[in-house]
Design a protein around this motif. Structure first.
Motif, PDB file in Angstrom:
ATOM      1  N   THR A  58       0.827  -1.201   0.000  1.00 32.79           N
ATOM      2  CA  THR A  58       0.000   0.000   0.000  1.00 32.79           C
ATOM      3  C   THR A  58       0.861   1.252   0.000  1.00 32.79           C
ATOM      4  O   THR A  58       0.605   2.209  -0.768  1.00 32.79           O
ATOM      5  CB  THR A  58      -0.936   0.000   1.218  1.00 32.79           C
ATOM      6  OG1 THR A  58      -1.761  -1.173   1.163  1.00 32.79           O
ATOM      7  CG2 THR A  58      -1.824   1.232   1.234  1.00 32.79           C
ATOM      8  N   ASN A  59       1.899   1.302   0.818  1.00 36.38           N
ATOM      9  CA  ASN A  59       2.790   2.463   0.845  1.00 36.38           C
ATOM     10  C   ASN A  59       3.574   2.620  -0.447  1.00 36.38           C
ATOM     11  O   ASN A  59       4.086   3.690  -0.741  1.00 36.38           O
ATOM     12  CB  ASN A  59       3.755   2.372   2.023  1.00 36.38           C
ATOM     13  CG  ASN A  59       3.201   2.976   3.292  1.00 36.38           C
ATOM     14  OD1 ASN A  59       3.719   3.961   3.796  1.00 36.38           O
ATOM     15  ND2 ASN A  59       2.129   2.409   3.806  1.00 36.38           N
ATOM     16  N   GLY A  60       3.669   1.558  -1.221  1.00 35.49           N
ATOM     17  CA  GLY A  60       4.326   1.620  -2.520  1.00 35.49           C
ATOM     18  C   GLY A  60       3.417   2.096  -3.635  1.00 35.49           C
ATOM     19  O   GLY A  60       3.841   2.113  -4.803  1.00 35.49           O
ATOM     20  N   GLU A  61       2.172   2.462  -3.290  1.00 41.12           N
ATOM     21  CA  GLU A  61       1.223   3.053  -4.242  1.00 41.12           C
ATOM     22  C   GLU A  61       0.984   2.163  -5.464  1.00 41.12           C
ATOM     23  O   GLU A  61       0.744   2.645  -6.576  1.00 41.12           O
ATOM     24  CB  GLU A  61       1.684   4.456  -4.661  1.00 41.12           C
ATOM     25  CG  GLU A  61       1.861   5.416  -3.485  1.00 41.12           C
ATOM     26  CD  GLU A  61       2.431   6.768  -3.874  1.00 41.12           C
ATOM     27  OE1 GLU A  61       1.827   7.464  -4.726  1.00 41.12           O
ATOM     28  OE2 GLU A  61       3.501   7.130  -3.333  1.00 41.12           O
ATOM     29  N   PHE A  62       1.002   0.857  -5.262  1.00 42.89           N
ATOM     30  CA  PHE A  62       0.965  -0.063  -6.399  1.00 42.89           C
ATOM     31  C   PHE A  62      -0.277   0.079  -7.278  1.00 42.89           C
ATOM     32  O   PHE A  62      -0.182  -0.104  -8.500  1.00 42.89           O
ATOM     33  CB  PHE A  62       1.123  -1.516  -5.918  1.00 42.89           C
ATOM     34  CG  PHE A  62      -0.116  -2.129  -5.324  1.00 42.89           C
ATOM     35  CD1 PHE A  62      -1.009  -2.836  -6.117  1.00 42.89           C
ATOM     36  CD2 PHE A  62      -0.401  -1.994  -3.969  1.00 42.89           C
ATOM     37  CE1 PHE A  62      -2.154  -3.397  -5.579  1.00 42.89           C
ATOM     38  CE2 PHE A  62      -1.544  -2.551  -3.420  1.00 42.89           C
ATOM     39  CZ  PHE A  62      -2.428  -3.251  -4.225  1.00 42.89           C
ATOM     40  N   PRO A  63      -1.473   0.434  -6.731  1.00 40.50           N
ATOM     41  CA  PRO A  63      -2.618   0.528  -7.647  1.00 40.50           C
ATOM     42  C   PRO A  63      -2.503   1.684  -8.638  1.00 40.50           C
ATOM     43  O   PRO A  63      -3.251   1.724  -9.623  1.00 40.50           O
ATOM     44  CB  PRO A  63      -3.811   0.738  -6.707  1.00 40.50           C
ATOM     45  CG  PRO A  63      -3.355   0.296  -5.364  1.00 40.50           C
ATOM     46  CD  PRO A  63      -1.896   0.644  -5.336  1.00 40.50           C
ATOM     47  N   LEU A  64      -1.592   2.633  -8.371  1.00 38.83           N
ATOM     48  CA  LEU A  64      -1.446   3.810  -9.215  1.00 38.83           C
ATOM     49  C   LEU A  64      -0.345   3.652 -10.256  1.00 38.83           C
ATOM     50  O   LEU A  64      -0.058   4.599 -10.997  1.00 38.83           O
ATOM     51  CB  LEU A  64      -1.159   5.036  -8.344  1.00 38.83           C
ATOM     52  CG  LEU A  64      -2.151   5.282  -7.195  1.00 38.83           C
ATOM     53  CD1 LEU A  64      -1.763   6.545  -6.430  1.00 38.83           C
ATOM     54  CD2 LEU A  64      -3.581   5.389  -7.716  1.00 38.83           C
ATOM     55  N   LEU A  65       0.282   2.489 -10.312  1.00 35.05           N
ATOM     56  CA  LEU A  65       1.383   2.245 -11.240  1.00 35.05           C
ATOM     57  C   LEU A  65       0.918   1.436 -12.446  1.00 35.05           C
ATOM     58  O   LEU A  65       0.017   0.603 -12.342  1.00 35.05           O
ATOM     59  CB  LEU A  65       2.511   1.481 -10.544  1.00 35.05           C
ATOM     60  CG  LEU A  65       3.133   2.095  -9.294  1.00 35.05           C
ATOM     61  CD1 LEU A  65       4.233   1.184  -8.774  1.00 35.05           C
ATOM     62  CD2 LEU A  65       3.671   3.480  -9.569  1.00 35.05           C
ATOM     63  N   THR A  66       1.571   1.669 -13.576  1.00 30.18           N
ATOM     64  CA  THR A  66       1.345   0.816 -14.736  1.00 30.18           C
ATOM     65  C   THR A  66       2.074  -0.512 -14.536  1.00 30.18           C
ATOM     66  O   THR A  66       2.943  -0.644 -13.654  1.00 30.18           O
ATOM     67  CB  THR A  66       1.869   1.472 -16.013  1.00 30.18           C
ATOM     68  OG1 THR A  66       3.305   1.559 -15.946  1.00 30.18           O
ATOM     69  CG2 THR A  66       1.278   2.867 -16.213  1.00 30.18           C
ATOM     70  N   GLY A  67       1.743  -1.477 -15.366  1.00 24.99           N
ATOM     71  CA  GLY A  67       2.437  -2.752 -15.280  1.00 24.99           C
ATOM     72  C   GLY A  67       3.930  -2.609 -15.493  1.00 24.99           C
ATOM     73  O   GLY A  67       4.739  -3.217 -14.776  1.00 24.99           O
ATOM     74  N   ALA A  68       4.313  -1.794 -16.456  1.00 24.84           N
ATOM     75  CA  ALA A  68       5.743  -1.594 -16.729  1.00 24.84           C
ATOM     76  C   ALA A  68       6.436  -0.932 -15.549  1.00 24.84           C
ATOM     77  O   ALA A  68       7.575  -1.289 -15.203  1.00 24.84           O
ATOM     78  CB  ALA A  68       5.924  -0.745 -17.987  1.00 24.84           C
ATOM     79  N   GLU A  69       5.775   0.025 -14.911  1.00 25.86           N
ATOM     80  CA  GLU A  69       6.367   0.689 -13.745  1.00 25.86           C
ATOM     81  C   GLU A  69       6.514  -0.288 -12.582  1.00 25.86           C
ATOM     82  O   GLU A  69       7.518  -0.257 -11.864  1.00 25.86           O
ATOM     83  CB  GLU A  69       5.503   1.874 -13.333  1.00 25.86           C
ATOM     84  CG  GLU A  69       5.576   3.049 -14.294  1.00 25.86           C
ATOM     85  CD  GLU A  69       4.562   4.122 -13.974  1.00 25.86           C
ATOM     86  OE1 GLU A  69       4.841   5.304 -14.257  1.00 25.86           O
ATOM     87  OE2 GLU A  69       3.473   3.799 -13.439  1.00 25.86           O
ATOM     88  N   ARG A  70       5.535  -1.129 -12.393  1.00 27.35           N
ATOM     89  CA  ARG A  70       5.634  -2.121 -11.327  1.00 27.35           C
ATOM     90  C   ARG A  70       6.836  -3.036 -11.552  1.00 27.35           C
ATOM     91  O   ARG A  70       7.585  -3.331 -10.622  1.00 27.35           O
ATOM     92  CB  ARG A  70       4.339  -2.936 -11.239  1.00 27.35           C
ATOM     93  CG  ARG A  70       3.146  -2.137 -10.737  1.00 27.35           C
ATOM     94  CD  ARG A  70       1.885  -2.958 -10.654  1.00 27.35           C
ATOM     95  NE  ARG A  70       2.010  -4.032  -9.670  1.00 27.35           N
ATOM     96  CZ  ARG A  70       0.961  -4.648  -9.123  1.00 27.35           C
ATOM     97  NH1 ARG A  70      -0.267  -4.302  -9.465  1.00 27.35           N
ATOM     98  NH2 ARG A  70       1.147  -5.608  -8.238  1.00 27.35           N
TER      99      ARG A  70
END
Length: 313
Positions: A58-70
């Motif tokens: 959650t602190n890594g803001e994963f829902p706001l990242l694209t697949g490539a960014e993840r």
């Protein structure tokens, strides 16, 4: 491995224990991914004694990242601290297909394990939850850690569902952020073979009391020394010191929550001289008055020095 703190579960090949921060994802001022600084934050906490890192929580803001960014973020963290401490990468997504793809990529980078949040947005029944974890666990040869945070996903696992998931090969543990103490206590009691990680700063020492072998602490992203001290005091059998440090964590947690959602950690990091950039919109950092109030609170609590408060200006 541990002295007085609960040991990890026998089914956990990583033996996760201690402090495992959900590390931040850094952004530049224009909100583009800053993978190098993301890796530097993992280095920041590892150099201060944590026992593992959890990128893309959650602190890594994963829902706001694209697949490539993840993918780029996980690669950067593994390259920086992999082999020093376990890196358990967040791979959860609303669909099983996407979750499997993220898990397979994490395995290819050399991540040590994957953290799989329950699917979110659509309601999920027990059969769907079990089938989801079966498919993810079958896709990789890595330990799988369930991430239970029903307040954000809308999907709560029943104890019966957890029992079915626990029987899946490769499922090694669970990070619980439900703040449901009776649920967590019963889960730990029913599944001593699993590793349990307390997922709220309000339940670090209490989580250890319940049988969790470690803690996933947002406060540890900014003040890893404080949370490592708490865990080490507990493991040394000094429960009184652990309780005092938990009290400090309560106060730090309250201070960090004074502004917009999740703004406190990155703001506090800035006060320590570590610039992780903004949160990605629509999330936002604290404004000037909130930042000043946070600085005053953290100085009063003794977790930052007056000289630190101007190190990033």
């Amino acid at each position: 491995m541990t002295t007085h703190a609960p040991p990890p579960g026998e089914d956990d090949p990583l033996g996760l224990h201690g402090v495992v921060p959900p590390t931040v994802t850094a952004f530049r001022d224009d909100e583009t991914l800053d993978a190098a600084t993301t890796a530097e934050h993992a280095r920041f906490v590892v150099d201060r004694g944590v026992h593992g890192v959890f990128p893309l929580g959650t602190n890594g803001e994963f829902p706001l990242l694209t697949g490539a960014e993840r993918r780029e973020a996980v690669e950067a963290v593994v390259d920086e601290v992999g082999g020093e401490v376990p890196v358990i990468a967040g791979v959860g997504a609303p669909s099983t297909r996407e979750t499997v793809a993220h898990a397979e990529h994490a395995e290819s980078t050399g991540a040590d394990g994957v953290v799989v949040v329950t699917p979110f947005y659509y309601p999920l029944d027990r059969e769907g939850a079990v089938a989801h974890y079966e498919r993810v666990a079958a896709a990789v040869d890595l330990p799988v850690y369930v991430y239970h945070i029903p307040s954000k996903t809308g999907n709560e696992l029943s104890l019966d569902a957890l029992s079915e998931i626990a029987a899946i090969e490769n499922v090694a543990g669970l990070k619980d952020s439900s703040k449901d103490v009776p649920w967590l206590g019963q889960a730990v009691d029913a599944h001593p073979e699993l590793t349990f990680l307390a997922g709220s700063d309000s339940l670090l020492a209490p989580g250890l009391d319940l049988g969790c072998s470690g803690v996933v602490s947002a406060v540890a992203n900014a003040f890893p020394e404080l949370v490592v001290d708490l865990y080490e005091a507990y493991d040394e059998g000094d429960r009184e010191r652990a309780r005092r440090l938990q009290s400090v964590v309560y106060d730090v947690r309250t201070a960090l929550k004074r502004g917009p959602y999740m703004a406190g950690v990155k703001t506090a990091l800035g006060l320590r001289g570590f610039d992780a950039g903004p949160l990605r919109s629509p999330l936002r950092l604290m404004d000037g008055d909130q930042r000043e109030a946070l600085a005053d609170d953290l100085e009063a609590l003794g977790v930052v020095e007056a000289t630190d408060l101007h190190s990033d200006e």
